[in-house]
Design a protein around this motif. Structure first.
Motif, PDB file in Angstrom:
ATOM      1  N   LYS A  39       3.189   6.028   4.199  1.00 48.85           N
ATOM      2  CA  LYS A  39       4.247   7.027   3.978  1.00 48.85           C
ATOM      3  C   LYS A  39       4.918   7.358   5.312  1.00 48.85           C
ATOM      4  O   LYS A  39       6.146   7.481   5.393  1.00 48.85           O
ATOM      5  CB  LYS A  39       3.661   8.289   3.344  1.00 48.85           C
ATOM      6  CG  LYS A  39       3.372   8.094   1.869  1.00 48.85           C
ATOM      7  CD  LYS A  39       3.623   9.371   1.073  1.00 48.85           C
ATOM      8  CE  LYS A  39       3.520   9.093  -0.412  1.00 48.85           C
ATOM      9  NZ  LYS A  39       2.156   9.286  -0.915  1.00 48.85           N
TER      10      LYS A  39
ATOM     11  N   ARG B 165      -7.830  -3.222   4.066  1.00 54.02           N
ATOM     12  CA  ARG B 165      -7.226  -2.079   4.713  1.00 54.02           C
ATOM     13  C   ARG B 165      -6.870  -2.409   6.163  1.00 54.02           C
ATOM     14  O   ARG B 165      -5.786  -2.072   6.651  1.00 54.02           O
ATOM     15  CB  ARG B 165      -8.222  -0.944   4.667  1.00 54.02           C
ATOM     16  CG  ARG B 165      -7.551   0.339   4.988  1.00 54.02           C
ATOM     17  CD  ARG B 165      -8.439   1.491   4.708  1.00 54.02           C
ATOM     18  NE  ARG B 165      -7.657   2.677   4.897  1.00 54.02           N
ATOM     19  CZ  ARG B 165      -7.856   3.757   4.201  1.00 54.02           C
ATOM     20  NH1 ARG B 165      -8.788   3.763   3.264  1.00 54.02           N
ATOM     21  NH2 ARG B 165      -7.137   4.822   4.442  1.00 54.02           N
TER      22      ARG B 165
ATOM     23  N   SER C 146       0.839  -1.191   0.000  1.00 55.36           N
ATOM     24  CA  SER C 146       0.000   0.000   0.000  1.00 55.36           C
ATOM     25  C   SER C 146       0.875   1.242   0.000  1.00 55.36           C
ATOM     26  O   SER C 146       2.021   1.222   0.438  1.00 55.36           O
ATOM     27  CB  SER C 146      -0.903  -0.031   1.231  1.00 55.36           C
ATOM     28  OG  SER C 146      -1.266   1.283   1.575  1.00 55.36           O
ATOM     29  N   ASN C 147       0.317   2.321  -0.526  1.00 53.36           N
ATOM     30  CA  ASN C 147       1.109   3.534  -0.639  1.00 53.36           C
ATOM     31  C   ASN C 147       0.321   4.729  -0.096  1.00 53.36           C
ATOM     32  O   ASN C 147       0.487   5.849  -0.548  1.00 53.36           O
ATOM     33  CB  ASN C 147       1.482   3.747  -2.114  1.00 53.36           C
ATOM     34  CG  ASN C 147       2.646   4.705  -2.255  1.00 53.36           C
ATOM     35  OD1 ASN C 147       3.384   4.916  -1.298  1.00 53.36           O
ATOM     36  ND2 ASN C 147       2.800   5.292  -3.420  1.00 53.36           N
ATOM     37  N   ASP C 148      -0.586   4.469   0.848  1.00 55.53           N
ATOM     38  CA  ASP C 148      -1.384   5.581   1.385  1.00 55.53           C
ATOM     39  C   ASP C 148      -0.574   6.398   2.384  1.00 55.53           C
ATOM     40  O   ASP C 148       0.607   6.126   2.612  1.00 55.53           O
ATOM     41  CB  ASP C 148      -2.683   5.046   2.013  1.00 55.53           C
ATOM     42  CG  ASP C 148      -2.384   3.995   3.078  1.00 55.53           C
ATOM     43  OD1 ASP C 148      -1.218   3.891   3.485  1.00 55.53           O
ATOM     44  OD2 ASP C 148      -3.327   3.284   3.483  1.00 55.53           O
ATOM     45  N   ARG C 149      -1.228   7.394   2.962  1.00 56.78           N
ATOM     46  CA  ARG C 149      -0.513   8.310   3.844  1.00 56.78           C
ATOM     47  C   ARG C 149       0.069   7.582   5.053  1.00 56.78           C
ATOM     48  O   ARG C 149       1.190   7.846   5.475  1.00 56.78           O
ATOM     49  CB  ARG C 149      -1.467   9.416   4.299  1.00 56.78           C
ATOM     50  CG  ARG C 149      -0.781  10.439   5.172  1.00 56.78           C
ATOM     51  CD  ARG C 149      -1.611  11.667   5.376  1.00 56.78           C
ATOM     52  NE  ARG C 149      -1.819  12.387   4.122  1.00 56.78           N
ATOM     53  CZ  ARG C 149      -2.666  13.416   4.004  1.00 56.78           C
ATOM     54  NH1 ARG C 149      -3.366  13.800   5.031  1.00 56.78           N
ATOM     55  NH2 ARG C 149      -2.805  14.033   2.866  1.00 56.78           N
TER      56      ARG C 149
END
Lengths: 261, 283
Positions: free
Chosen positions: A94, B5, A88-91
């Motif tokens: 990060k 998620r 995943s590359n979400d906030r």
């Protein structure tokens, strides 16, 4: 274009520069003369003295225990981290990436000092445990980076294929993903082990009485010049271990390469 | 998918939690504890104070900070200047030799850092081999001191950090398209001009990385000046350790660490800004 001689000359001089101190150290470990200024005869007495020094062996034992524990823990934590970062590359990831990356760039002394402050502030006893915590902390980042590189080559449609063939996520992970990542995880673990065995600065800050690792013990020996020849002998043995390890891993790689069609 | 998620969160949790507690929190603590008073037992007192920061005005510190910056800068410059021709040679060598040379650069690295520093102590020792040689040739007089000065510290800093510069420089030069250099020469550029206007800009990213890889650990040097330097070649790292161990004044070493942290962050920030500006300009 006519080639300049400058680069070749630099290489020659720098290689001498790189190896000169190491060669002198090895020669001096067999030198009867204490400071190695001149050759006064061959001796093994420094090695004998080294083997009689119990503190060295105690420190080596500590080093191995710490390296074993921190390698195991950081390999698990680092591999999980790499997987999360890759998927995943979400906030959130990060921030995660920043946390993994920062320990790689900050100077050792800052990490050592900050952990010392932390342990003192929360009243944690300094010793083998605090050293392990420190080592796990800096090893996670290295393991994560190495495994991440391996993950980039992994084709995740293999996982989907496994699911389509009826595997549940446990089976797909243990039978498809982990075997594919195994070389990366092994490389990460080896790196963690080496870094842990080698670390001086961070360990020095968080070590307590009786928990000296080999580098911390070597450092305390360095403060007294009477130990100089004994450290030469110890260093020569450590060099030998390194060369044997590197040499055999090179040989294994070469053989693997030869096996391929 | 919400489940996906959730899974991502669960997998990130262990390393996130570990690094938050044992890396982020302690690093922030440096800045907090610098405002705490010390207690006589070597721990931390109650309340808050600015005294530690005022004590940093003590005339000793500016000179130590200046020396730290100066030595780190010289070391970085030397590593880049030596690293470029070295990496150039490796990158242009036949592939087998490339691999052999890279291995030769890395091998000293696999020996313990302390041992490498210690090996230099023997080389530079007043009774050591180099001194005898230099005196015999007539370069040094019998009472020249090779050890315990800034030069010894700088020399071994270069020795230690040079491979950090060589690796990114090699990676950049290896990718550089040397046909560009030939083109510049064909178009009438002199060798120096071609190098300066075509080659160096071409490996700019490698040079930037190399500068950071050397400068940051150099600023945090502690072992090298501790073992090879004298009282007149101390760096910030030595003072941090002295305040922490010899005087057991933790707030003081925290304030010095905070200072070092800022020194390190500055070039890192500049590097990021430079990169952002470049990519922004290209888009």
């Amino acid at each position: 274009m006519k080639r300049s001689r400058l680069p070749g000359l630099t290489v020659l001089i720098l290689l001498v520069f790189f190896y000169l101190p190491i060669v002198i150290l090895v020669i001096n470990s067999f030198n009867l003369h204490k400071y190695g200024g001149e050759w006064s005869g061959f001796t093994l007495k420094w090695y004998v003295r080294l083997f009689q020094d119990d503190a060295v062996w105690h420190a080596l034992r500590n080093s191995l225990i710490i390296a074993g524990v921190s390698t195991a823990a950081s390999t698990v934590l680092g591999t999980l981290a790499a997987y999360a970062l890759h998927r995943s590359n979400d906030r959130f990831q990060k921030i995660h990436h920043g946390l993994i990356y920062m320990p790689l760039v900050l100077p050792d002394i800052l990490m050592g000092m900050s952990l010392l402050l932390f342990f003192v502030a929360v009243g944690f006893q300094l010793g083998l445990t605090s050293i392990c915590i420190a080592h796990i902390t800096f090893c996670i980042s290295y393991v994560a980076m190495v495994v991440l590189a391996r993950l980039q080559d992994f084709d995740f449609s293999m996982m989907e294929a496994a699911y389509d063939l009826g595997a549940n996520s446990w089976t797909a992970t243990t039978r498809v993903l982990l075997p594919a990542l195994a070389p990366g995880i092994t490389a990460g673990a080896l790196l963690a082990f080496t870094l842990s065995i080698d670390d001086f600065v961070i360990t020095f800050f968080v070590a307590g009485p009786g928990s000296s690792t080999l580098p911390v013990h070597i450092y305390s020996m360095m403060k007294h010049s009477r130990f100089m020849p004994v450290i030469n002998a110890l260093s020569t043995l450590l060099l030998l271990v390194t060369f044997v390890a590197v040499g055999s891993s090179q040989l294994i790689n070469k053989q693997k390469g030869a096996d391929l069609p | 998918m919400p489940g996906q998620r959730m899974k991502g969160w669960m997998i990130s949790l262990p390393s996130m939690a570990w690094l938050t507690v044992f890396f982020l929190l302690p690093t922030l603590m440096i800045f907090i504890i610098a405002f705490k008073p010390a207690n006589p037992l070597g721990g931390l007192g109650e309340g808050w104070t600015l005294r530690t920061w005022l004590e940093l005005g003590n005339p000793n510190y500016p000179s130590i900070i200046w020396r730290t910056l100066r030595l780190s800068f010289y070391c970085t410059a030397a590593c880049i200047l030596l690293g470029i021709p070295f990496s150039y040679y490796i990158a242009r060598a036949p592939e087998r030799r490339q691999r052999a040379l890279l291995l030769l650069v890395i091998i000293p690295f696999w020996t313990n850092f302390l041992i490498r520093v210690f090996a230099w102590k023997a080389v530079l020792h007043p009774e050591g081999a180099l001194k005898h040689m230099l005196v015999a040739v007539g370069i040094a007089s019998p009472d020249t001191m090779l050890l315990y000065n800034e030069w010894a510290v700088l020399l071994v800093m270069v020795y230690t950090y040079l491979p950090f510069a060589i690796m990114p420089l090699y990676a950049a030069i290896e990718k550089f398209d040397f046909a560009l250099l030939d083109a510049a020469l064909d178009l009438g550029a002199g060798r120096a001009t071609a190098m300066r206007r075509v080659f160096l800009p071409g490996i700019r990213r490698g040079i930037q990385t190399a500068v950071l890889m050397v400068l940051i650990p150099a600023l945090g040097s502690y072992v090298i000046p501790d073992i090879l330097g004298g009282p007149s070649s101390e760096m910030l790292g030595n003072k941090i350790a002295q305040r922490a161990f010899a005087d057991r004044n933790l707030p003081h070493s925290a304030a010095l660490s905070a200072l070092l942290c800022l020194c390190v962050m500055l070039p890192m920030l500049m590097g990021t800004l430079l990169r952002r500006k470049r990519t922004g300009g290209a888009a």
